[in-house]
Every structure is written in structure tokens, then in C-alpha cells.
Design a protein around this motif. Structure first.
Motif, PDB file in Angstrom:
ATOM      1  N   UNK A 156      -9.023 -20.067   9.886  1.00  0.00           N
ATOM      2  CA  UNK A 156      -8.260 -21.226  10.349  1.00  0.00           C
ATOM      3  C   UNK A 156      -8.009 -22.221   9.212  1.00  0.00           C
ATOM      4  N   UNK A 157      -9.054 -22.453   8.379  1.00  0.00           N
ATOM      5  CA  UNK A 157      -8.880 -23.375   7.246  1.00  0.00           C
ATOM      6  C   UNK A 157      -7.850 -22.855   6.261  1.00  0.00           C
ATOM      7  N   UNK A 158      -7.911 -21.548   6.015  1.00  0.00           N
ATOM      8  CA  UNK A 158      -6.957 -20.941   5.083  1.00  0.00           C
ATOM      9  C   UNK A 158      -5.534 -21.075   5.605  1.00  0.00           C
ATOM     10  N   UNK A 159      -5.373 -20.849   6.910  1.00  0.00           N
ATOM     11  CA  UNK A 159      -4.035 -20.960   7.508  1.00  0.00           C
ATOM     12  C   UNK A 159      -3.519 -22.389   7.416  1.00  0.00           C
ATOM     13  N   UNK A 160      -4.416 -23.373   7.639  1.00  0.00           N
ATOM     14  CA  UNK A 160      -4.011 -24.768   7.569  1.00  0.00           C
ATOM     15  C   UNK A 160      -3.540 -25.133   6.168  1.00  0.00           C
ATOM     16  N   UNK A 161      -4.272 -24.660   5.149  1.00  0.00           N
ATOM     17  CA  UNK A 161      -3.889 -24.939   3.760  1.00  0.00           C
ATOM     18  C   UNK A 161      -2.536 -24.321   3.444  1.00  0.00           C
ATOM     19  N   UNK A 162      -2.361 -23.078   3.869  1.00  0.00           N
ATOM     20  CA  UNK A 162      -1.096 -22.382   3.583  1.00  0.00           C
ATOM     21  C   UNK A 162       0.077 -23.107   4.215  1.00  0.00           C
ATOM     22  N   UNK A 163      -0.093 -23.490   5.481  1.00  0.00           N
ATOM     23  CA  UNK A 163       1.029 -24.180   6.154  1.00  0.00           C
ATOM     24  C   UNK A 163       1.273 -25.568   5.553  1.00  0.00           C
ATOM     25  N   UNK A 164       0.210 -26.228   5.089  1.00  0.00           N
ATOM     26  CA  UNK A 164       0.398 -27.532   4.448  1.00  0.00           C
ATOM     27  C   UNK A 164       1.220 -27.389   3.172  1.00  0.00           C
ATOM     28  N   UNK A 165       0.876 -26.379   2.367  1.00  0.00           N
ATOM     29  CA  UNK A 165       1.623 -26.134   1.135  1.00  0.00           C
ATOM     30  C   UNK A 165       3.078 -25.809   1.449  1.00  0.00           C
ATOM     31  N   UNK A 166       3.283 -24.962   2.458  1.00  0.00           N
ATOM     32  CA  UNK A 166       4.656 -24.608   2.839  1.00  0.00           C
ATOM     33  C   UNK A 166       5.424 -25.855   3.251  1.00  0.00           C
ATOM     34  N   UNK A 167       4.740 -26.771   3.991  1.00  0.00           N
ATOM     35  CA  UNK A 167       5.417 -27.991   4.431  1.00  0.00           C
ATOM     36  C   UNK A 167       5.827 -28.870   3.268  1.00  0.00           C
TER      37      UNK A 167
END
Length: 433
Positions: free
Chosen positions: A351-362
């Protein structure tokens, strides 16, 4: 244990041999191959063009396996003796485990000689745990799981007056399923509706026996634990000592043929789960023509008689992780999430990894949008300065002359289970034309 260990066997009521050959000279061995009616019924020759079970280990929990039998030599691994702590070879009078191993993975010993199994390139992991002398089927199942088996054949069947003992075996079946191992058990040979374990344990694949006309064998137990049926009557197989052969009837044999069919599928479709393997067997099973129209699963046939050729080549949706298998209570908690089997710590990391990835994408997305807006404004100012005449951008005023920013649409991925050529004529069980 509280189990009634009078082998109500799934067991071959069995190999109290209808046929009993000692040294098996060539002529007799040749006859043995001809008497294996189940191979023809299951379209073995066509099946072997698609899979022979290579790379798959099938555990046989039984009274031992004669690894020196000429038809099994080279296909039996080193296993475990829970009864005497010695060799997994059977006692001289014990034929049962060897017969099951041969139904699954015997290789014969000539072009037309001896017994050949339905999955002749699979390996047998022999586990000697049978009757009242061992620590219990649950211990043997766990050993099989921890020692490389992806299919476990239990051609034994016990009822019990002790819920504790039932729970031990059922917990072992759940342990196997949680580690993607399929447990196949014979439904029992009492000809009634009593529940036998492990065939009746949630997560196991219980099997009834049919005769060569496709109809149910009279001694096959019925009930909700029967999921499939398979050849079980008058089955010729290898003896536990020497190089002889015997024949008998029982749901033991049916379980062994189903374990072999599962091995064929696990070899051809290594990415499918145990439940998805069971799904392919269930979705392609058939009933005798005279039994068509029965509500499924039927208490005698289950979903029908196994058809390994169809299971190997038909276009079957993958299905859920556990397929048609009853999900043990201990595993149900995991069925609500897509990452079944993932620990809480692993899930939190994901979940943390997914949050980081989506933050970077944003952040990147906002930067790209800002750059596009800047370029459009800059271009608009330039166009106003030159009136759009000669020397202007020349692009369409709405799109700025740019091509589709998303490229070509992504094509559909190839389905690995595309429809294969239709099976040959001569379907079994016999169908009306």
C-alpha cells in the motif's frame, strides 16, 4: 485416533486381485496393456500428445510403493515411511499403494508391455502411512506439501466419531490448499452416503468410481463430497512385490486417475492454481447420455466423469483461485482481497509503495499540464503578433497541429487458452447419436 481405520478404503476393495500374475511373462504383460480399458476410455494416446505430466510430483499416501517394479522403475522418488521409520517399500502382501502409483505414473517396459499410467512422466513421492500404525493422514499430507508435491493422492477414506480427528485431517487439507497443492481423495467403497475423510474435507477433491459403461460403480459412496467421478472398476495395475499385476475395483482407482489427470494439467498449465486445475476438470466433465439432465453436482457422479483430453485443450476461463473447491474456514478471511496469501506486513508495504507511485505520477502529471498550458499561451501570443498569416504555426487552431498524444490503442493480449481442435470421435462414456 478416533478414525475407523478399517479401510473403508477409498481403497481398492480392491486389489484382492481379480487377476493375479506373478512373474508376468511377455504374453501376460502384453495382455495387461490390453486390459487397461480406462486408458482408451480417457483417450490417453491423444492426451499424451499434449501432456504426460512432466515436471509434476504426485504424492501417494498409502501402504508403500514398489519402486523396483519394472513398470515404475525410475519414476519413484525417495519418500517417507511413517509406519516403521524404514523404507517406503510395502510389505510383501501389500499391493494398494503400488497399484495407485502405477495408475498415475507407471511407464510400462516395452512398446505394448505392462502397465502404463495416465501421467507417465510424473514423479511419485511415496509416503507410507496406512491403517492404524502411522501418526495420521494429516501428518502425511503436511509432509507431502513440504516436500515438493503439487498433487496429493489419498486413496484412503476414514469416517470418525471424533470431531478432533476430522479437524486434524481437514486442517491438513487446508494447509495444502493454502500452499497451492491439490488433495484428491476417494469417496469410499461402502455404497452408502457416509462421509469419509479426507475426501469430505473442505478444499479436497472427492472422487467416485464408474464402470467401463460410464455408469456409477455400485460400491461408490455418494454425497456432497463427491465432486468428480473416474474409472474405478476392474482396473489392472502393478503389484507391491515382484513384477506382477492384479486387478480390482474401488474409488481408490478413481482417485488415482483423477490425480493423474490433475498432474497432466499442472504440467501443461503451471501458472494455474490448484482450484483452477480442479475447475478445468469440473467444467469438462460429462455424464453418461442416460443420466443427462441430472442436477449438478449429482451425489453419485459429482459434476461428471473426468475427460482429461477436453480439460487439456478446451477454452476454459481461468476462474477464481479456489475454483469449485469448498474453501476451508481458515482461508475464507483471505478471499475478500486480490492478494490472497499476502501477510499484513506485506500488504502494508504494498500500500505504501502504491501511494508513493501515485504521488509521483500526480506531481509529474501536474508538471506536464503546466508545461502544455505555458506553450499554448506562448503560441497564442505569437499568433496574435503575426495574424496567423504566412510564417504562422500552420496548425489547426484547436489542436495546435499536434498528433494524438496517446499513440495507437493497445491490442488485446493473446488468450493462452484458445480453443484447440475438437477431440477425436469415440467419446466416452458412450453418447447416443
Amino acid at each position: 485416533m478416533g478414525f475407523d481405520r478399517v479401510l473403508r478404503t477409498a481403497g481398492c476393495g480392491a486389489l484382492a486381485g481379480v487377476l493375479l500374475f506373478a512373474a508376468a511373462p511377455h504374453a501376460i504383460a502384453d495382455q495387461v496393456r490390453e486390459d487397461q480399458w480406462a486408458l482408451e476410455a480417457l483417450n490417453a494416446e491423444s492426451v499424451w500428445k499434449l501432456s504426460k505430466g512432466s515436471g509434476v510430483t504426485v504424492a501417494v499416501i498409502d501402504d508403500g510403493v514398489n519402486s523396483d517394479h519394472t513398470d515404475l522403475r525410475g519414476n519413484v522418488l525417495e519418500g517417507k515411511d511413517f509406519m516403521d521409520g524404514g523404507s517406503t517399500a510395502p510389505e510383501p502382501s501389500d499391493n494398494h499403494g503400488t497399484a495407485m502409483a502405477a495408475i498415475i505414473a507407471a511407464r510400462g517396459h516395452g512398446t505394448n508391455d505392462g502397465v502404463i499410467g495416465l501421467a507417465p512422466e510424473a514423479k511419485i513421492l511415496p509416503i507410507r502411512e496406512f491403517g492404524t500404525d502411522g501418526p495420521g493422514t494429516d501428518v502425511a499430507i503436511r509432509y507431502a506439501v513440504d516436500n515438493g508435491a503439487s498433487v496429493i493422492n489419498v486413496s484412503q477414506c476414514f469416517d470418525s466419531t471424533s470431531q478432533e480427528d476430522v479437524d486434524k485431517v481437514s486442517d491438513a487439507v487446508a494447509y495444502a490448499l493454502s500452499r497451492d497443492v491439490l488433495v484428491v481423495g476417494g469417496a469410499g467403497n461402502d455404497g452408502d452416503t457416509r462421509k469419509c475423510y479426507p475426501a469430505a474435507s473442505p478444499g479436497a477433491l472427492g472422487v467416485g468410481a464408474v464402470k467401463n459403461d460410464g455408469f456409477i460403480w455400485e460400491g461408490s459412496n455418494a454425497g456432497s463430497s463427491v465432486m468428480l467421478s473416474a474409472p474405478g472398476a476392474h482396473i489392472v495395475s502393478a503389484n507391491g512385490s515382484g513384477n506382477g499385476y492384479s486387478a480390482g475395483s474401488g474409488t481408490s482407482n478413481a482417485a488415482a486417475y483423477t490425480s493423474a489427470a490433475a498432474a497432466l494439467l499442472r504440467s501443461k498449465f503451471p501458472d494455474l492454481t490448484a482450484g483452477q486445475i480442479a475447475n478445468r476438470l469440473v467444467k469438462t466433465a460429462v455424464l453418461p447420455d442416460a443420466e443427462k439432465g441430472l442436477p449438478l453436482p449429482d451425489e453419485r457422479y459429482g459434476y461428471g466423469i473426468i475427460q482429461p483430453l477436453a480439460a487439456l485443450q478446451e477454452d476454459i476461463p481461468v476462474g477464481s483461485k479456489y475454483g469449485p473447491l469448498a474453501v476451508p474456514d481458515s482461508l475464507k478471511v483471505n478471499t475478500a482481497t486480490p492478494d490472497i496469501g499476502m501477510s499484513d506486513e506485506e500488504q502494508e508495504k504494498a500500500d505504501r509503495k502504491a501511494l508513493i507511485i501515485w504521488s509521483v505520477i500526480g506531481v509529474v502529471g501536474l508538471a506536464v499540464v503546466g508545461l502544455i498550458v505555458f506553450l499554448i499561451v506562448k503560441r497564442s501570443r505569437r499568433n496574435r503578433g503575426n495574424g496567423g498569416g504566412p510564417g504562422g504555426s500552420g496548425g489547426h487552431p484547436q489542436y495546435g497541429g499536434q498528433s494524438n498524444p496517446y499513440g495507437q490503442p493497445v491490442s488485446m493480449q493473446h488468450n493462452p487458452y484458445q480453443q484447440q481442435p475438437a477431440p477425436p470421435h469415440g467419446q466416452w462414456p458412450p453418447q447416443q447419436q
